[in-house]
Design a protein around this motif. Sequence first.
Motif, PDB file in Angstrom:
ATOM      1  N   TYR A  21       0.870  -1.277   0.179  1.00  0.00           N
ATOM      2  CA  TYR A  21       0.187  -0.277   0.043  1.00  0.00           C
ATOM      3  C   TYR A  21       0.730   1.399   0.160  1.00  0.00           C
ATOM      4  CZ  TYR A  21      -3.892  -2.578   1.091  1.00  0.00           C
ATOM      5  OH  TYR A  21      -5.073  -3.703   0.843  1.00  0.00           O
ATOM      6  N   SER A  22       1.158   2.488  -0.655  1.00  0.00           N
ATOM      7  CA  SER A  22       1.705   3.314  -1.118  1.00  0.00           C
ATOM      8  C   SER A  22       0.489   5.196  -1.423  1.00  0.00           C
ATOM      9  CB  SER A  22       2.307   2.926  -1.934  1.00  0.00           C
ATOM     10  OG  SER A  22       1.555   3.250  -3.103  1.00  0.00           O
ATOM     11  N   THR A  23       1.521   5.261  -1.502  1.00  0.00           N
ATOM     12  CA  THR A  23       0.709   7.189  -2.229  1.00  0.00           C
ATOM     13  C   THR A  23       1.522   7.259  -3.397  1.00  0.00           C
ATOM     14  OG1 THR A  23       2.079   8.900  -0.551  1.00  0.00           O
ATOM     15  CG2 THR A  23      -0.026   7.816  -0.133  1.00  0.00           C
ATOM     16  N   GLY A  24       1.569   8.454  -3.858  1.00  0.00           N
ATOM     17  CA  GLY A  24       1.895   8.645  -5.337  1.00  0.00           C
ATOM     18  C   GLY A  24       4.017   9.165  -4.978  1.00  0.00           C
ATOM     19  N   PHE A  25       3.614  10.396  -3.002  1.00  0.00           N
ATOM     20  CA  PHE A  25       4.784  10.529  -3.596  1.00  0.00           C
ATOM     21  C   PHE A  25       5.515  10.020  -1.279  1.00  0.00           C
ATOM     22  CE2 PHE A  25       9.158  13.012  -3.433  1.00  0.00           C
ATOM     23  CZ  PHE A  25       9.224  13.201  -2.363  1.00  0.00           C
ATOM     24  N   LYS A  68       1.060  -2.802  -6.173  1.00  0.00           N
ATOM     25  CA  LYS A  68       1.360  -1.467  -6.085  1.00  0.00           C
ATOM     26  C   LYS A  68      -0.113  -0.966  -6.160  1.00  0.00           C
ATOM     27  CE  LYS A  68       6.017   0.350  -7.134  1.00  0.00           C
ATOM     28  NZ  LYS A  68       6.099   1.008  -7.708  1.00  0.00           N
ATOM     29  N   ILE A  69      -1.392  -1.111  -4.663  1.00  0.00           N
ATOM     30  CA  ILE A  69      -2.406  -0.161  -4.469  1.00  0.00           C
ATOM     31  C   ILE A  69      -2.351   1.263  -3.584  1.00  0.00           C
ATOM     32  CG2 ILE A  69      -4.513  -0.313  -3.195  1.00  0.00           C
ATOM     33  CD1 ILE A  69      -3.453  -3.714  -2.492  1.00  0.00           C
ATOM     34  N   ARG A  70      -2.237   2.127  -4.167  1.00  0.00           N
ATOM     35  CA  ARG A  70      -2.831   3.610  -4.281  1.00  0.00           C
ATOM     36  C   ARG A  70      -3.372   3.969  -3.293  1.00  0.00           C
ATOM     37  NH1 ARG A  70       0.021   6.693  -8.484  1.00  0.00           N
ATOM     38  NH2 ARG A  70      -0.978   8.622  -6.786  1.00  0.00           N
ATOM     39  N   ILE A  71      -3.673   4.303  -1.925  1.00  0.00           N
ATOM     40  CA  ILE A  71      -4.352   4.807  -1.259  1.00  0.00           C
ATOM     41  C   ILE A  71      -4.667   6.287  -1.497  1.00  0.00           C
ATOM     42  CG2 ILE A  71      -4.048   3.429   0.487  1.00  0.00           C
ATOM     43  CD1 ILE A  71      -3.004   4.813   1.921  1.00  0.00           C
ATOM     44  N   ALA A 112     -11.373   3.738  -0.997  1.00  0.00           N
ATOM     45  CA  ALA A 112     -12.171   2.413  -0.566  1.00  0.00           C
ATOM     46  C   ALA A 112     -10.507   1.847  -0.469  1.00  0.00           C
ATOM     47  CB  ALA A 112     -12.532   2.321  -1.146  1.00  0.00           C
ATOM     48  N   GLN A 113      -9.813   2.214  -0.483  1.00  0.00           N
ATOM     49  CA  GLN A 113      -8.091   1.481  -0.526  1.00  0.00           C
ATOM     50  C   GLN A 113      -7.739   1.511   0.698  1.00  0.00           C
ATOM     51  OE1 GLN A 113      -7.333  -1.552  -1.760  1.00  0.00           O
ATOM     52  NE2 GLN A 113      -8.205  -1.338  -3.676  1.00  0.00           N
ATOM     53  N   ARG A 114      -7.815   2.968   1.256  1.00  0.00           N
ATOM     54  CA  ARG A 114      -7.166   3.526   1.898  1.00  0.00           C
ATOM     55  C   ARG A 114      -7.705   3.152   3.091  1.00  0.00           C
ATOM     56  NH1 ARG A 114      -4.297   7.697   4.235  1.00  0.00           N
ATOM     57  NH2 ARG A 114      -4.250   8.731   1.847  1.00  0.00           N
ATOM     58  N   GLU A 115      -9.227   2.611   3.705  1.00  0.00           N
ATOM     59  CA  GLU A 115      -9.930   1.899   4.160  1.00  0.00           C
ATOM     60  C   GLU A 115      -9.895   0.398   4.519  1.00  0.00           C
ATOM     61  OE1 GLU A 115     -11.743   3.192   6.360  1.00  0.00           O
ATOM     62  OE2 GLU A 115     -11.486   4.802   5.718  1.00  0.00           O
ATOM     63  N   ALA A 116      -9.799   0.413   4.080  1.00  0.00           N
ATOM     64  CA  ALA A 116      -9.061  -1.429   3.512  1.00  0.00           C
ATOM     65  C   ALA A 116      -7.805  -1.951   3.976  1.00  0.00           C
ATOM     66  CB  ALA A 116      -9.408  -1.960   1.965  1.00  0.00           C
ATOM     67  N   MET A 117      -6.919  -0.536   4.133  1.00  0.00           N
ATOM     68  CA  MET A 117      -5.691  -0.768   4.435  1.00  0.00           C
ATOM     69  C   MET A 117      -5.689  -0.434   6.058  1.00  0.00           C
ATOM     70  SD  MET A 117      -1.817   1.375   4.059  1.00  0.00           S
ATOM     71  CE  MET A 117      -2.597   2.705   5.762  1.00  0.00           C
ATOM     72  N   MET A 118      -6.455   0.258   6.333  1.00  0.00           N
ATOM     73  CA  MET A 118      -6.541   0.679   8.206  1.00  0.00           C
ATOM     74  C   MET A 118      -7.502  -0.511   8.397  1.00  0.00           C
ATOM     75  SD  MET A 118      -6.983   4.562   7.837  1.00  0.00           S
ATOM     76  CE  MET A 118      -8.249   4.926   8.657  1.00  0.00           C
ATOM     77  N   SER A 119      -8.103  -1.019   7.946  1.00  0.00           N
ATOM     78  CA  SER A 119      -8.743  -2.550   9.207  1.00  0.00           C
ATOM     79  C   SER A 119      -8.293  -3.765   8.651  1.00  0.00           C
ATOM     80  CB  SER A 119     -10.438  -2.404   8.049  1.00  0.00           C
ATOM     81  OG  SER A 119      -9.834  -2.858   6.592  1.00  0.00           O
TER      82      SER A 119
END
Length: 87
Positions: free
Chosen positions: A7-11, A32-35, A40-47
């Motif tokens: 799980y990552s971000t652009g920078f 790579k899963i961009r949150i 929705a991916q941010r929420e999935a990563m956090m859970s």
Amino acid sequence: MKKVVMYSTGFCPYCTRAEALLGQRGVTEIEKIRIDTDPAQREAMMSRTNRRTVPQIFIGDTHVGGYDDLAALDRAGGLLPLLEGSD
């Protein structure tokens, strides 16, 4: 070699460092899963991880954690066996 998901971000300098370390250990493909572009991916990563920061790295079904966790695992000699283990 096991599948690596990050799980990552652009920078994200720590995401870049994690990619470099994994590459040095023979990983040629990272999913790579961009949150930052998909809330929705941010929420999935956090859970899934109970963490809010990136990167969050999975090797196979094992949650390694962030870059510091990955580097510590490598220093302890545990990264290669985890990458090379059977799924």
